[in-house]
Design a protein around this motif. Structure first.
Motif, PDB file in Angstrom:
ATOM      1  N   TYR A  51       0.821  -1.217   0.000  1.00 36.92           N
ATOM      2  CA  TYR A  51       0.000   0.000   0.000  1.00 36.92           C
ATOM      3  C   TYR A  51       0.849   1.259   0.000  1.00 36.92           C
ATOM      4  O   TYR A  51       0.471   2.250  -0.607  1.00 36.92           O
ATOM      5  CB  TYR A  51      -0.970  -0.014   1.178  1.00 36.92           C
ATOM      6  CG  TYR A  51      -1.929  -1.163   1.054  1.00 36.92           C
ATOM      7  CD1 TYR A  51      -2.957  -1.092   0.143  1.00 36.92           C
ATOM      8  CD2 TYR A  51      -1.764  -2.320   1.785  1.00 36.92           C
ATOM      9  CE1 TYR A  51      -3.812  -2.152  -0.028  1.00 36.92           C
ATOM     10  CE2 TYR A  51      -2.624  -3.390   1.617  1.00 36.92           C
ATOM     11  CZ  TYR A  51      -3.651  -3.299   0.708  1.00 36.92           C
ATOM     12  OH  TYR A  51      -4.485  -4.346   0.529  1.00 36.92           O
ATOM     13  N   PHE A  56       2.186   9.214  -0.219  1.00 37.49           N
ATOM     14  CA  PHE A  56       1.523  10.435   0.258  1.00 37.49           C
ATOM     15  C   PHE A  56       2.447  11.238   1.167  1.00 37.49           C
ATOM     16  O   PHE A  56       1.977  12.040   1.954  1.00 37.49           O
ATOM     17  CB  PHE A  56       0.241  10.065   0.998  1.00 37.49           C
ATOM     18  CG  PHE A  56      -0.673   9.212   0.179  1.00 37.49           C
ATOM     19  CD1 PHE A  56      -1.488   9.777  -0.778  1.00 37.49           C
ATOM     20  CD2 PHE A  56      -0.674   7.844   0.347  1.00 37.49           C
ATOM     21  CE1 PHE A  56      -2.296   8.987  -1.556  1.00 37.49           C
ATOM     22  CE2 PHE A  56      -1.490   7.051  -0.429  1.00 37.49           C
ATOM     23  CZ  PHE A  56      -2.300   7.620  -1.382  1.00 37.49           C
ATOM     24  N   VAL A 130     -12.087   7.078  10.907  1.00 34.90           N
ATOM     25  CA  VAL A 130     -12.054   6.022   9.906  1.00 34.90           C
ATOM     26  C   VAL A 130     -12.836   4.828  10.455  1.00 34.90           C
ATOM     27  O   VAL A 130     -12.523   4.329  11.533  1.00 34.90           O
ATOM     28  CB  VAL A 130     -10.603   5.610   9.580  1.00 34.90           C
ATOM     29  CG1 VAL A 130     -10.586   4.533   8.532  1.00 34.90           C
ATOM     30  CG2 VAL A 130      -9.812   6.798   9.103  1.00 34.90           C
ATOM     31  N   ARG A 136      -9.290  -1.643   6.681  1.00 35.68           N
ATOM     32  CA  ARG A 136      -8.279  -2.106   5.733  1.00 35.68           C
ATOM     33  C   ARG A 136      -7.266  -0.990   5.523  1.00 35.68           C
ATOM     34  O   ARG A 136      -7.582   0.172   5.769  1.00 35.68           O
ATOM     35  CB  ARG A 136      -8.926  -2.396   4.373  1.00 35.68           C
ATOM     36  CG  ARG A 136      -9.840  -3.550   4.307  1.00 35.68           C
ATOM     37  CD  ARG A 136     -10.575  -3.527   3.003  1.00 35.68           C
ATOM     38  NE  ARG A 136      -9.721  -3.776   1.853  1.00 35.68           N
ATOM     39  CZ  ARG A 136      -9.433  -4.987   1.396  1.00 35.68           C
ATOM     40  NH1 ARG A 136      -9.942  -6.040   1.981  1.00 35.68           N
ATOM     41  NH2 ARG A 136      -8.640  -5.150   0.370  1.00 35.68           N
ATOM     42  N   GLU A 138      -6.479   0.285   2.830  1.00 33.37           N
ATOM     43  CA  GLU A 138      -7.118   1.219   1.892  1.00 33.37           C
ATOM     44  C   GLU A 138      -8.012   2.201   2.627  1.00 33.37           C
ATOM     45  O   GLU A 138      -8.067   3.378   2.278  1.00 33.37           O
ATOM     46  CB  GLU A 138      -7.988   0.479   0.881  1.00 33.37           C
ATOM     47  CG  GLU A 138      -7.240  -0.248  -0.187  1.00 33.37           C
ATOM     48  CD  GLU A 138      -7.315  -1.733   0.030  1.00 33.37           C
ATOM     49  OE1 GLU A 138      -7.262  -2.147   1.213  1.00 33.37           O
ATOM     50  OE2 GLU A 138      -7.431  -2.466  -0.947  1.00 33.37           O
ATOM     51  N   GLN A 139      -8.721   1.700   3.642  1.00 35.62           N
ATOM     52  CA  GLN A 139      -9.612   2.590   4.378  1.00 35.62           C
ATOM     53  C   GLN A 139      -8.820   3.656   5.108  1.00 35.62           C
ATOM     54  O   GLN A 139      -9.239   4.808   5.172  1.00 35.62           O
ATOM     55  CB  GLN A 139     -10.450   1.781   5.373  1.00 35.62           C
ATOM     56  CG  GLN A 139     -11.624   1.099   4.742  1.00 35.62           C
ATOM     57  CD  GLN A 139     -12.370   0.248   5.742  1.00 35.62           C
ATOM     58  OE1 GLN A 139     -11.870  -0.769   6.181  1.00 35.62           O
ATOM     59  NE2 GLN A 139     -13.556   0.644   6.095  1.00 35.62           N
ATOM     60  N   ILE A 141      -5.922   4.811   4.147  1.00 34.66           N
ATOM     61  CA  ILE A 141      -5.441   5.747   3.120  1.00 34.66           C
ATOM     62  C   ILE A 141      -6.578   6.655   2.681  1.00 34.66           C
ATOM     63  O   ILE A 141      -6.378   7.846   2.430  1.00 34.66           O
ATOM     64  CB  ILE A 141      -4.823   4.954   1.950  1.00 34.66           C
ATOM     65  CG1 ILE A 141      -3.520   4.302   2.410  1.00 34.66           C
ATOM     66  CG2 ILE A 141      -4.533   5.861   0.767  1.00 34.66           C
ATOM     67  CD1 ILE A 141      -2.934   3.320   1.447  1.00 34.66           C
ATOM     68  N   HIS A 142      -7.801   6.110   2.639  1.00 31.16           N
ATOM     69  CA  HIS A 142      -8.964   6.955   2.339  1.00 31.16           C
ATOM     70  C   HIS A 142      -9.130   8.013   3.419  1.00 31.16           C
ATOM     71  O   HIS A 142      -9.483   9.164   3.124  1.00 31.16           O
ATOM     72  CB  HIS A 142     -10.221   6.079   2.251  1.00 31.16           C
ATOM     73  CG  HIS A 142     -11.421   6.802   1.769  1.00 31.16           C
ATOM     74  ND1 HIS A 142     -12.427   7.218   2.615  1.00 31.16           N
ATOM     75  CD2 HIS A 142     -11.785   7.203   0.545  1.00 31.16           C
ATOM     76  CE1 HIS A 142     -13.345   7.839   1.912  1.00 31.16           C
ATOM     77  NE2 HIS A 142     -12.987   7.845   0.659  1.00 31.16           N
ATOM     78  N   GLY A 143      -8.840   7.641   4.652  1.00 37.30           N
ATOM     79  CA  GLY A 143      -8.853   8.616   5.739  1.00 37.30           C
ATOM     80  C   GLY A 143      -7.809   9.695   5.539  1.00 37.30           C
ATOM     81  O   GLY A 143      -8.077  10.874   5.769  1.00 37.30           O
ATOM     82  N   LEU A 145      -6.699  10.708   2.709  1.00 35.89           N
ATOM     83  CA  LEU A 145      -7.145  11.569   1.610  1.00 35.89           C
ATOM     84  C   LEU A 145      -8.250  12.510   2.073  1.00 35.89           C
ATOM     85  O   LEU A 145      -8.293  13.679   1.665  1.00 35.89           O
ATOM     86  CB  LEU A 145      -7.623  10.715   0.441  1.00 35.89           C
ATOM     87  CG  LEU A 145      -6.531   9.850  -0.200  1.00 35.89           C
ATOM     88  CD1 LEU A 145      -7.129   8.935  -1.233  1.00 35.89           C
ATOM     89  CD2 LEU A 145      -5.454  10.699  -0.810  1.00 35.89           C
ATOM     90  N   THR A 146      -9.136  12.013   2.958  1.00 40.04           N
ATOM     91  CA  THR A 146     -10.171  12.879   3.530  1.00 40.04           C
ATOM     92  C   THR A 146      -9.529  14.012   4.326  1.00 40.04           C
ATOM     93  O   THR A 146      -9.971  15.163   4.252  1.00 40.04           O
ATOM     94  CB  THR A 146     -11.097  12.060   4.442  1.00 40.04           C
ATOM     95  OG1 THR A 146     -11.449  10.871   3.774  1.00 40.04           O
ATOM     96  CG2 THR A 146     -12.349  12.824   4.795  1.00 40.04           C
TER      97      THR A 146
END
Lengths: 170, 164
Positions: A51, A56, A130, A136, A138-139, A141-143, A145-146
């Motif tokens: 990942y 980032f 999150v 996960r 990914e979740q 990483i989504h956090g 990005l948020t």
């Protein structure tokens, strides 16, 4: 925009100072190594090659709060740990952000008992929650990005001020 | 000899293609049995499967589900049987995605699907209401509430060709 029209095709980019600073902040946000429970395993996995959070600008998990910008509270926080969490947060230099990773850090999750803090927003101001048990990579990483989206919308007069604590009546 | 072995390992890995999944652009396909965000399903004619029995809320170990039931009538029918879920809320930050609600549901209304991108800047945004959970009306179905002939949907699990 006004200046770029006058400069014409000189290869010069003009933008607001806010945008430049916020862009810089989102590109190098060093997280603090703060794994508390099983979410820490997924946090390690998000740093691992599959990942790769260094895409980032997060390749360095700092063990010292003095060198970190982002606290990822990964796992359940006990009442005994809460003062330590707050102290570490206070030791972080401004600007600083907090991600509550997973259910336990966000709202206690299944551990609705006397020993667990029912959400770290009782102790520190949380920017992003999150979901997932554990989330996960990914979740997480989504956090990130948020959080980046949130940081990009910060105005200059919010830079120096300590951020507001969200208090939720339970 | 040892140093050459080490160097060979380095060269071997340097020539391999990178394993990184470029997440926001490229997503790893989850397993078939992966449990993510819930959906509330409908029958083919558009009626909701949920009958408001609150068994999912009783089975939930994290107390993440809140169901409030109301009575169906033949003029305003949401689901087969007597009752439907007037309020159906799931707190995604409390849910541990264990799937017990799925197991408890007598009409297979609630299913955990593969969507997992859930992060919020406010805790209140994490409470998903019925409008956010329910699937769109399938083709050929009608939206709820429906006006039906009396006596057609008396049973909570209707007599259909294939209720699944």
């Amino acid at each position: 925009m006004g200046v770029s029209g006058k400069l014409g095709n000189l290869g010069v980019v003009t933008l607001r100072l806010e945008d430049a600073v916020n862009w810089g902040r989102t590109r190098a946000m060093w997280p603090m190594l703060f794994g508390l429970a099983c979410c820490a395993i997924e946090m390690m996995s998000s740093q691992a090659p599959a990942y790769d959070a260094s895409r980032f600008g997060m390749e360095l998990m700092r063990a010292s709060p003095r060198q970190s910008d982002l606290m990822i509270v990964a796992g359940r926080v006990t009442r005994k740990m809460a003062p330590v969490l707050r102290q570490l947060y206070d030791q972080m230099p401004d600007p600083k952000w907090v991600i509550a990773m997973g259910d336990c850090a966000s709202c206690g999750g299944v551990f609705n008992n006397y020993a667990i803090v029912q959400g770290v927003d009782e102790v520190v101001p949380v920017d992003v929650y999150v979901a997932g048990c554990p989330p996960r990579p990914e979740q997480l990483i989504h956090g990130f990005l948020t959080l980046h989206e949130k940081v990009k919308e910060m105005r200059w007069n919010e830079w120096a001020q300590p951020q507001e604590t969200t208090v939720i009546e339970s | 000899m040892g140093i050459i072995n080490g160097l060979l390992t380095t060269i071997k890995y340097a020539l391999q293609s990178p394993v990184t999944i470029q997440y926001p652009e490229e997503e790893r396909v989850v397993r078939e049995r992966y449990k993510g965000k819930h959906v509330l399903r409908r029958y083919d004619n558009g009626l909701e499967r949920c009958i408001g029995c609150s068994l999912c809320a009783a089975a939930c170990p994290a107390d993440a589900i809140w169901v409030e039931a109301a009575e169906n009538t033949d003029d305003e029918r949401y689901s087969p049987g007597e009752r439907y879920a007037k309020t159906y809320e799931i707190n995604m930050l409390r849910c541990i995605f264990c799937g017990y609600c799925e197991d408890a549901c007598p009409t297979e209304a609630i299913v955990l699907e593969h969507e997992y991108q859930l992060s919020f800047t406010d805790r209140r945004d994490a409470i998903y209401t019925k409008d956010m959970l329910i699937v769109p009306v399938p083709e050929g179905g009608l939206p709820t509430p429906q006006k039906v002939e009396p006596g057609t949907f008396d049973r909570a699990i209707p007599d259909m060709e294939d209720p699944k």
